[in-house]
Design an enzyme around this catalytic site. Structure first.
Site, PDB file in Angstrom:
ATOM      1  N   SER A 117      16.360  67.280  37.218  1.00 21.50           N
ATOM      2  CA  SER A 117      16.406  67.474  35.770  1.00 21.50           C
ATOM      3  C   SER A 117      17.307  68.650  35.422  1.00 21.50           C
ATOM      4  CB  SER A 117      14.994  67.725  35.252  1.00 21.50           C
ATOM      5  OG  SER A 117      15.059  67.998  33.876  1.00 21.50           O
ATOM      6  N   GLN A 162      11.697  70.466  40.945  1.00 22.62           N
ATOM      7  CA  GLN A 162      11.462  71.913  41.136  1.00 22.62           C
ATOM      8  C   GLN A 162      12.113  72.442  42.410  1.00 22.62           C
ATOM      9  OE1 GLN A 162      10.160  73.927  39.035  1.00 22.62           O
ATOM     10  NE2 GLN A 162       9.077  72.571  37.597  1.00 22.62           N
ATOM     11  N   CYS A 172      -2.679  71.735  29.317  1.00 20.13           N
ATOM     12  CA  CYS A 172      -3.944  71.735  28.590  1.00 20.13           C
ATOM     13  C   CYS A 172      -4.936  72.631  29.305  1.00 20.13           C
ATOM     14  CB  CYS A 172      -4.462  70.304  28.530  1.00 20.13           C
ATOM     15  SG  CYS A 172      -6.056  70.180  27.753  1.00 20.13           S
ATOM     16  N   GLY A 178      14.304  64.237  33.637  1.00 18.64           N
ATOM     17  CA  GLY A 178      13.663  64.103  34.937  1.00 18.64           C
ATOM     18  C   GLY A 178      12.537  63.079  34.878  1.00 18.64           C
ATOM     19  N   ASN A 235       5.079  71.710  41.191  1.00 21.90           N
ATOM     20  CA  ASN A 235       5.448  72.491  40.017  1.00 21.90           C
ATOM     21  C   ASN A 235       4.395  73.512  39.626  1.00 21.90           C
ATOM     22  OD1 ASN A 235       4.094  69.958  39.531  1.00 21.90           O
ATOM     23  ND2 ASN A 235       4.142  70.494  37.361  1.00 21.90           N
TER      24      ASN A 235
END
Lengths: 384, 405
Positions: free
Chosen positions: A199, A178, A325, A69, A149
């Site tokens: 994807s 998504q 993160c 994707g 997402n």
């Protein structure tokens, strides 16, 4: 085990894996070879392309295969910008795009393209009027995702398409990684959309296949030059086993789309009903048709998302934080920060993402387990 | 709902005077062959219509086949009922309910050949119309161009009720116009030309040139499979494969490049003509379209056609490529035609063929070859294969592989 991390990846269907294995073993010729082994592979490749095109309601010659994707997003943006740079240098995108889009845009900015990043409202949605105001005669490309997402908000692709009807020369890209199979396809894929990325591993196919829909006639430069596969726009030997498995998974995934989306919505609704009005809990994915049924993002004030994810994991429940993160800088680029959620709350966010195979019993079990965690942390944080 | 018979109307045949009987006989024969795996079906050809009595055979399948029979203008699935009012009412309602879609308009149209029946046409029209009206929602009557016409035919033996008028393939029954050979390549045009020849009632046999090892088995299989698709319109078609490599090699070796194409075509036409003669055909058909390629300029046609005085008919001569493609899609040959296999026309195609070859020059050059010997050896090598509707010759591995998706 309860798997609530389907937006990260889905478990590959055994039936798709079976296709992967059979194709690898038996139909292993290079689709570009002239002999009959190659011919057989070529035929299966084109049959896969046609099946996907039919499922998506487009033409087979508008479907291109990539390796992910992210590659499809990169190609859509960079390929279009390079092909159209003589016509203008302005690109419009949103502040909540996946990194594959936002970092591509950043790279184009370094190459001298002018970029407008549209803000979003508290639900993470772009205001079509902002887009309208940003368009100028230099604009060559607009890239807005279909479903976010991180929080699951559905972007107003229909309204944006309407606006872009007056700008036929602007290429419109939608990252729909998504959005497939959520029973909202007509909301996120209109006839005005020129490019669209998907994807494989988001719908139970093996990873390693990206799809780029490119409307017939739209200009794009290849990013990968070589042997001339995919009409010389995306060279490299086709990953036939994964492509065939992707065609199969897509068919199976879309077979009961409406029912599946309803199942996801039920699971989500149940958990939202529990979370609602709990002191210290902030729900970012609203329970309405502006959000995909598959994603539920919320934060528990005072507890880092990472901590929550690991605590749940210890009880056999798999979830994510919204950004990979969990440091301060991670929050900065996130959808939540674009939604103007305070950093102190955003760091506490986790994302549950559902699949039709998730059950109401799993929702109950999640509520049960989470409630213990909640009681414990609520006490520590004086939330009650 | 079970239809009891199909009523077939002939159309163009009505203009054929005393030959009419032959045409109807041929059509009945063609339909009989086509439906021979339904032994229960009876076919009754009459002067103005044909009745296909189903005796329980499923109309849906019969329908699929009748659609492609040339010589049928229209046909109607029909229910035969006893001669009483209740039976008419019941069957009419069933028929209407099966075909009605919301908002459609209708009318009842009665015909009576049995004048002893107790109700006349006007009475029946209004009784049945009222009955349907009372028993169906949202039905609208319209006298001019209604969506559905319920036809009630009162005959001596029974009453026949239908409400659909289905369009047939038109044209003439295959075989009524005599026999001919068709020069079939593997491309888009010649299958379309074959279809048009069949539509005019011509019984064709395919002549196909193949050149191993320059052309592959797949190219031959493709031409055969195209024939299988066309056989849907005529029943069995004979496929005559003519080995052509030796002729092409000789031409390439001995003659100047500019005339390769012209001389090759002269040989093909001569061979087709000899085969026509052997098989008792009256004409040669091909898929040439004026100006489409170098061999199809009028000058080329003069230089090539020189080898025979037999009528060479070109059904797609004046059609545009887009028109030909449209028809190829409609008759189901297009997808197969575009499969890319080298055929004998392309393997020795010179880069600069003469678009205006000279007839004298072509004759003179050809004299350098042992024409008779080459033709005889090619004729000695022909293979004739009968091909049946939808018969498959291509590697159907692809179809099996599709199950993986």
């Amino acid at each position: 085990m309860i798997y609530f991390d389907n937006s990260a990846t889905t478990q590959v269907y055994l039936a798709a894996l079976d296709t992967y294995e059979k194709v690898s073993k038996e139909i292993w010729g290079n689709p570009s070879s002239l002999h009959k082994l190659g011919d057989r592979s070529h035929q299966l490749l084109e049959a896969s392309r046609k099946q996907m095109a039919d499922l998506l309601g487009v033409q087979p010659y508008e479907i291109f295969f990539t390796s992910s994707g992210s590659e499809s997003d990169n190609w859509a943006l960079k390929g279009t910008a390079l092909a159209k740079k003589e016509f203008g240098n302005h690109i419009i995108t949103s502040s909540v795009e996946h990194a594959a889009v936002s970092n591509s845009v950043r790279a184009l900015e370094d190459l001298g393209f002018r970029v407008t990043v549209l803000p979003v409202d508290k639900d993470g949605r772009v205001d079509p009027d902002d887009l309208k105001a940003a368009l100028d005669h230099e604009t060559i490309l607009v890239s807005i995702m279909g479903v976010n997402n991180e929080v699951g908000s559905i972007q107003p692709i229909k309204e944006i398409s309407q606006i872009l009807e007056d700008y036929p020369n602007v290429t419109f890209h939608v990252d729909n990684v998504q959005a497939l199979g959520k029973n909202i396809w007509s909301e996120v894929f209109t006839p005005r959309v020129d490019l669209m990325s998907l994807s494989s591993h988001k719908f139970h196919a093996p990873r390693g296949v990206g799809i780029l829909y490119k409307k017939a006639g739209k200009m794009i430069k290849p990013l990968i030059d070589g042997g001339g596969q995919e009409k010389a726009l995306r060279s490299s030997t086709e990953n036939l086993p994964a492509i065939a498995a992707t065609a199969k998974a897509m068919r199976l995934y879309l077979e009961d789309e409406k029912k599946n989306a309803e199942q996801e919505a039920k699971v989500r609704e149940k958990i939202i009903a529990y979370l609602k009005d709990k002191p210290g809990i902030h729900i970012f994915s609203q329970d309405n048709d502006k959000f995909a049924p598959s994603i539920l993002c919320f934060a528990l004030e005072g507890i880092r998302g990472e901590t929550l994810v690991h605590t749940l994991e210890d009880k056999g429940i798999f979830t994510s934080t919204t950004s990979a993160c969990s440091s301060r800088s991670g929050v900065e680029g996130s959808t939540l920060s674009a939604m103007k959620v305070d950093d102190s709350i955003a760091t506490g966010a986790i994302r549950l993402s559902f699949d039709p195979s998730n059950t109401l019993e799993e929702a109950d079990k999640f509520i049960d387990i989470f409630d213990d965690i909640y009681q414990h942390f609520a006490e520590i944080n004086h939330l009650k | 709902m079970q239809y009891t018979e199909v009523m077939v109307r002939y159309g163009e045949l009505s203009t054929k005077g005393k030959n009419r009987k032959d045409f109807i006989g041929r059509l009945a024969g063609n339909i009989t062959k086509l439906l021979n795996d339904f032994p229960e079906v009876e076919i009754h050809p009459k002067h103005d219509r044909m009745h296909i009595v189903l005796n329980g055979a499923p109309f849906e399948e019969i329908d699929q086949r009748l659609k492609r029979v040339f010589g049928i203008q229209t046909y109607s699935p029909t229910i035969k009922v006893e001669k009483n009012l209740d039976a008419i009412k019941k069957a009419s309602l069933e028929l209407m309910q099966a075909t009605f879609e919301d908002g459609m308009t209708f009318k009842v149209n009665t015909r009576r050949s049995d004048h002893d029946f107790e109700y006349d046409t006007n009475q029946l029209n209004s009784i049945i119309g009222d009955y349907l009206f009372a028993n169906m929602d949202n039905l609208k009557v319209q006298m001019k161009k209604p969506d559905l016409v319920l036809r009630i035919e009162v005959r001596n033996d029974a009453i026949y009720i239908s409400n659909q008028l289905l369009k047939g393939a038109g044209g003439m029954p295959v075989g009524t116009a005599g026999k001919a050979v068709m020069m079939l390549s593997g491309g888009i045009d010649s299958p379309v030309a074959s279809y048009l020849a069949l539509k005019r009632g011509v019984d064709i046999e395919m002549v196909h040139f193949f050149s191993p090892p320059y052309t592959t088995d797949k190219a031959l299989a493709k031409a055969k499979e195209l024939t299988g698709i066309l056989a849907n319109y005529s029943g069995k078609i004979n496929f005559i494969a003519v080995p052509f490599a030796e002729i092409q090699e000789q031409i390439k070796e001995k003659l100047p490049e500019g005339y390769l194409m012209t001389i090759q075509r002269r040989f093909m036409l001569q061979l087709a003509d000899r085969i026509r003669e052997m098989r008792g055909g009256l004409a040669i058909f091909n898929g040439e379209s004026v100006g489409q390629v170098a061999s199809q300029t009028l000058e080329s046609m003069v230089a090539i056609n020189d080898v025979t005085s037999t009528p060479v008919l070109r059904p797609v001569a004046t059609m545009d490529k887009t028109e030909i493609i449209k028809l190829a899609e409609d008759i189901g040959t297009f997808d197969l035609s575009i499969e890319p296999f080298e055929d004998c026309c392309t393997i020795f195609a010179p880069p600069r063929p003469k678009t205006k070859p000279k007839l004298d020059e072509a004759r003179k050059l050809e004299d350098r070859l042992d024409v008779e010997g080459l033709i005889q050896r090619a004729l000695d090598g022909i293979e004739i294969t009968p091909i049946y509707p939808n018969q498959k010759f291509m590697d159907d591995q692809a179809q099996i592989d599709m199950d993986l998706l």
